[in-house]
Design a protein around this motif. Structure first.
Motif, PDB file in Angstrom:
ATOM      1  N   LEU A  22      34.127 -16.844  13.351  1.00 20.52           N
ATOM      2  CA  LEU A  22      33.544 -17.867  12.482  1.00 20.52           C
ATOM      3  C   LEU A  22      34.136 -17.804  11.062  1.00 20.52           C
ATOM      4  CD1 LEU A  22      29.832 -17.726  13.698  1.00 20.52           C
ATOM      5  CD2 LEU A  22      31.481 -19.560  14.110  1.00 20.52           C
ATOM      6  N   ILE A  25      37.431 -19.648  11.260  1.00 24.94           N
ATOM      7  CA  ILE A  25      37.184 -21.102  11.264  1.00 24.94           C
ATOM      8  C   ILE A  25      36.846 -21.566   9.844  1.00 24.94           C
ATOM      9  CG2 ILE A  25      35.582 -22.904  12.051  1.00 24.94           C
ATOM     10  CD1 ILE A  25      35.389 -21.274  14.721  1.00 24.94           C
ATOM     11  N   SER A  26      35.963 -20.824   9.170  1.00 20.69           N
ATOM     12  CA  SER A  26      35.552 -21.188   7.811  1.00 20.69           C
ATOM     13  C   SER A  26      36.731 -21.164   6.841  1.00 20.69           C
ATOM     14  CB  SER A  26      34.468 -20.226   7.306  1.00 20.69           C
ATOM     15  OG  SER A  26      33.292 -20.373   8.065  1.00 20.69           O
ATOM     16  N   LEU A  29      39.036 -24.154   7.588  1.00 23.04           N
ATOM     17  CA  LEU A  29      38.397 -25.387   7.091  1.00 23.04           C
ATOM     18  C   LEU A  29      38.394 -25.428   5.567  1.00 23.04           C
ATOM     19  CD1 LEU A  29      35.299 -25.715   9.462  1.00 23.04           C
ATOM     20  CD2 LEU A  29      37.309 -27.194   9.441  1.00 23.04           C
ATOM     21  N   PRO A  50      29.454 -23.382  10.551  1.00 22.08           N
ATOM     22  CA  PRO A  50      29.723 -22.029  11.053  1.00 22.08           C
ATOM     23  C   PRO A  50      28.767 -20.975  10.486  1.00 22.08           C
ATOM     24  CG  PRO A  50      31.768 -23.067  10.318  1.00 22.08           C
ATOM     25  CD  PRO A  50      30.641 -23.962   9.902  1.00 22.08           C
TER      26      PRO A  50
END
Length: 196
Positions: A22, A25-26, A29, A50
């Motif tokens: 996560l 992903i963060s 992004l 997330p």
């Protein structure tokens, strides 16, 4: 599990793995700007999703760490793609503190709702609380710390600024709805895998 044992317990391999995934992903992004949608005067975001997922799956410590990453990428975006109000997001009380809280409030909301029978309702309500923690936390801090500066930079009246804040707060329902649509199936799927 008691609060004391929750704090004392070290992170498990699973928690480290989930946090790593996560976090990645963060970061992607946040650094690429894909998690921030420019809707003046501020950016709206999906970066809280997330954080909420991490909180509901692995607890408030993991959620808070993911919230910290969200907050730091918010500062990074304020530097990387400046707008007239970017200076506001250089303050950690605006950019970081509410985002850390996003990682804590869904977990405890879910726990408070433990008597509800429908797990999907508990997840949805906890996600909504997490999303509004972001909306109210960030807008509240801006209103308290930077309202006059916001009015001046935007070149608008106090009345128009108040209407802007109301509109942005109402937009929180859209943000919460989107978060629920994404978070609910992900958390349910992960919980199902954990049980097997």
């Amino acid at each position: 599990m008691s609060e004391k044992s929750l704090v004392k317990r070290k992170l498990t391999t699973q928690q480290i793995t989930i946090t790593g995934m996560l976090s990645a992903i963060s970061i992607v992004l946040g650094v690429t700007g894909l998690g921030y949608i420019p809707i003046p005067p501020f950016h709206t975001t999906i970066m809280h999703v997330p954080v909420i997922i991490g909180s509901l799956i692995e607890g408030p410590v993991v959620g808070a760490m993911l919230g910290l990453i969200f907050g730091l990428t918010s500062i990074f975006q304020a530097i990387k793609t400046p707008t007239p109000v970017s200076f506001i997001f250089l303050n950690p009380l605006v950019a970081v503190l509410p985002r850390i809280l996003i990682g804590i409030t869904p977990y405890y909301t879910y726990k408070v709702l433990s008597k509800l029978k429908l797990n999907s309702i508990k997840i949805a309500l906890a996600t909504g609380v997490g999303s509004f923690t972001n909306t109210i936390g960030v807008l509240g801090m801006i209103y308290i710390l930077y309202f006059d500066a916001f009015v001046k930079v935007q070149g608008i009246s106090v009345s128009a600024a108040n209407k802007t804040f109301i509109a942005l707060t109402l937009n929180g329902f859209v943000s919460a709805g989107a978060a629920i649509l994404i978070t609910l199936p992900v958390v349910q799927a992960v919980n199902k895998i954990k049980k097997n």
